[in-house]
Design a protein around this motif. Structure first.
Motif, PDB file in Angstrom:
ATOM      1  N   ARG A 128     -29.689  -6.498  -2.711  1.00  0.00           N
ATOM      2  CA  ARG A 128     -29.245  -6.801  -1.343  1.00  0.00           C
ATOM      3  C   ARG A 128     -29.139  -8.313  -1.118  1.00  0.00           C
ATOM      4  O   ARG A 128     -28.234  -8.784  -0.422  1.00  0.00           O
ATOM      5  N   LEU A 129     -30.051  -9.074  -1.712  1.00  0.00           N
ATOM      6  CA  LEU A 129     -29.944 -10.531  -1.628  1.00  0.00           C
ATOM      7  C   LEU A 129     -28.742 -11.037  -2.422  1.00  0.00           C
ATOM      8  O   LEU A 129     -28.095 -12.012  -2.029  1.00  0.00           O
ATOM      9  N   MET A 130     -28.453 -10.391  -3.562  1.00  0.00           N
ATOM     10  CA  MET A 130     -27.284 -10.779  -4.362  1.00  0.00           C
ATOM     11  C   MET A 130     -26.007 -10.756  -3.520  1.00  0.00           C
ATOM     12  O   MET A 130     -25.127 -11.617  -3.678  1.00  0.00           O
ATOM     13  N   LEU A 131     -25.897  -9.765  -2.636  1.00  0.00           N
ATOM     14  CA  LEU A 131     -24.679  -9.586  -1.847  1.00  0.00           C
ATOM     15  C   LEU A 131     -24.768 -10.266  -0.482  1.00  0.00           C
ATOM     16  O   LEU A 131     -23.793 -10.825   0.008  1.00  0.00           O
ATOM     17  N   GLY A 132     -25.940 -10.225   0.155  1.00  0.00           N
ATOM     18  CA  GLY A 132     -26.078 -10.749   1.507  1.00  0.00           C
ATOM     19  C   GLY A 132     -26.058 -12.252   1.614  1.00  0.00           C
ATOM     20  O   GLY A 132     -25.647 -12.806   2.636  1.00  0.00           O
TER      21      GLY A 132
END
Length: 463
Positions: free
Chosen positions: A139-143
């Protein structure tokens, strides 16, 4: 998304089909985004269209970073895709329209350099975020993409509007003021201003600050000139733009960038951290060679680099296909793994020094001003359609043909792209945007002969 998909499959427990849709939906939505952006950029200007793209990116990143389930993740990916379509259409057009002819190639390739650098940052951040918990890491990779989206929306407001767009709106005084800011001398600004007025259908001797241009007749004329009754030059430009951006992705670059971990796994790399490191190598290669291309485009020309790129890509794809076939059939020998990695990086290198950046340079500079917004939007739409086709079909293709067979198919398209470049792509180095329409109206042999001659406009500027 390349690295995130490894973890999304485990966390959300999605199928290969859902992975394919997640990979490809961005580019399907980008197709529509690029067509919408072309019209919007003609109405609100190039600069504010980039602001709109940034806001769409921001919304998409927040949705993907939240991603409580597959449906929300898909919605965020689709929203981001619309932003991709906007950005890919407007960034090269905006850059080309503010750049002097002698530096246009290098400057117009900068968006592609930035994209490659962004991909590299994505690969590197994936490696570090991959060490976090399963639910948080991807989720951090995308957000985290929301941060540069916000920075772009604010930063672009400090940049000048396109003087060509201003002139096409009849705002001549503002257009000339902007040209003085982005030209190397007042004389050069005057020459560019005269050419732009002629291209916009305004008397070159007109000294009014504002002139009235009929919006209705202009919009009708764009569609008529591009599709219904195009001149031979515009017809050839449209054919060239569509063909070039078809081959830009038919050779399989998106399969390598998006499904790199799957490819390297087939070659013999199995640990997740090592798969992510292997994709970092892809990002480094892409960034380095696109950066090198920026120094060669205006010195060596577009056409020679495209031909070298196509030959290198075909050779590398043939080696990749052969090595992966052997790796699958002979229990992943170490030499096949090494050859596969080297060949994949070689393919990315040749793509990045030619086909990757130059396809966007050609697209941004080929179309006449009066049809540029719509024409570039169509080129981007074709590019995104092919990108989506490769993204969605790759997993199914590897199952039907094997992964080696898929790359043999891409190699075949590479051969066709080489023929297309040789017979259809003239040299545009050093030509002003207003001269390029005439360039496409000439036969190939005349174009090649002219390409060997110095550009009078550029010579005058240098002297």
């Amino acid at each position: 998304m390349s690295g995130a998909m490894i973890f999304i499959e485990d966390d959300l427990e999605i199928s290969d089909f859902q992975v394919s849709v997640l990979a490809g939906i961005l580019n399907i939505c980008a197709l529509f985004g690029s067509l919408i952006a072309g019209k919007i950029s003609d109405y609100i200007g190039r600069r504010y269209t980039i602001v709109v793209a940034s806001i769409i990116f921001l919304i998409g990143s927040v949705l993907m970073g939240w991603g409580p389930n597959y449906a929300v993740l898909l919605a965020g990916r689709c929203t981001a895709g619309v932003g991709v379509g906007f950005a890919l259409m407007i960034a090269p057009v905006y850059t080309a329209e503010i750049s002097p002819a002698g530096h246009r190639g290098a400057l117009t390739s900068l968006p592609d350099v930035a994209i490659s650098f962004g991909i590299l940052i994505g690969y590197v951040s994936n490696y570090f975020f991959g060490k976090l918990s399963l639910k948080l890491g991807w989720r951090l990779m995308l957000g985290i993409a929301a941060l540069p989206s916000l920075a772009l929306a604010i930063g672009i407001l400090k940049m000048p509007e396109s003087p060509r767009w201003l002139a096409f709106q009849g705002r001549l005084a503002e257009s000339k003021k902007m040209l003085l800011k982005v030209s190397q001398s007042e004389k050069e600004a005057e020459m560019r201003f005269r050419d732009i007025k002629i291209a916009a259908g305004i008397d070159e001797n007109c000294t009014d600050d504002v002139v009235k241009i009929s919006k209705t007749s202009k919009n009708e004329q764009v569609w008529k000139e591009l599709f219904l009754k195009p001149t031979p030059a515009v017809r050839r430009i449209l054919f060239t733009a569509i063909g070039l951006h078809f081959f830009d992705h038919a050779t399989g670059i998106e399969a390598v960038l998006l499904f790199g971990p799957r490819i390297f796994k087939k070659a013999g790399v199995h640990k997740k951290s090592k798969l992510l490191l292997a994709t970092v190598g892809t990002g480094i290669t892409k960034t380095v060679f696109i950066f090198i291309a920026t120094f060669l485009i205006d010195k060596r020309g577009r056409r020679p680099l495209l031909l070298i790129s196509a030959v290198g890509m075909v050779s590398a794809l043939g080696v990749v296909a052969t090595a992966l076939t052997i790796a699958e059939q002979h229990d992943e020998p170490l030499w096949a793994l090494v050859v596969s990695l080297v060949a994949v990086y070689t393919f990315v290198a040749f793509f990045s020094m030619g086909m990757g950046p130059i396809a966007w340079i050609y697209l941004s500079e080929m179309f006449p001003l009066r049809v540029r917004g719509l024409g570039v939007g169509i080129g981007v739409a074709v590019n995104r359609l092919m990108n989506a086709t490769v993204s969605i079909s790759f997993i199914s293709l590897t199952k039907a043909l094997t992964i080696g067979g898929a790359f043999f198919l891409y190699c075949g398209f590479g051969l066709l792209s080489l023929l297309f470049i040789y017979f259809c792509m003239p040299e545009t180095k050093g030509k002003t945007l207003e001269e390029i329409e005439d360039l496409f109206s000439k036969k190939k042999k005349n174009v090649d002969a002219e390409a060997m001659q110095p550009n009078p406009t550029q010579t005058n500027r240098q002297s």
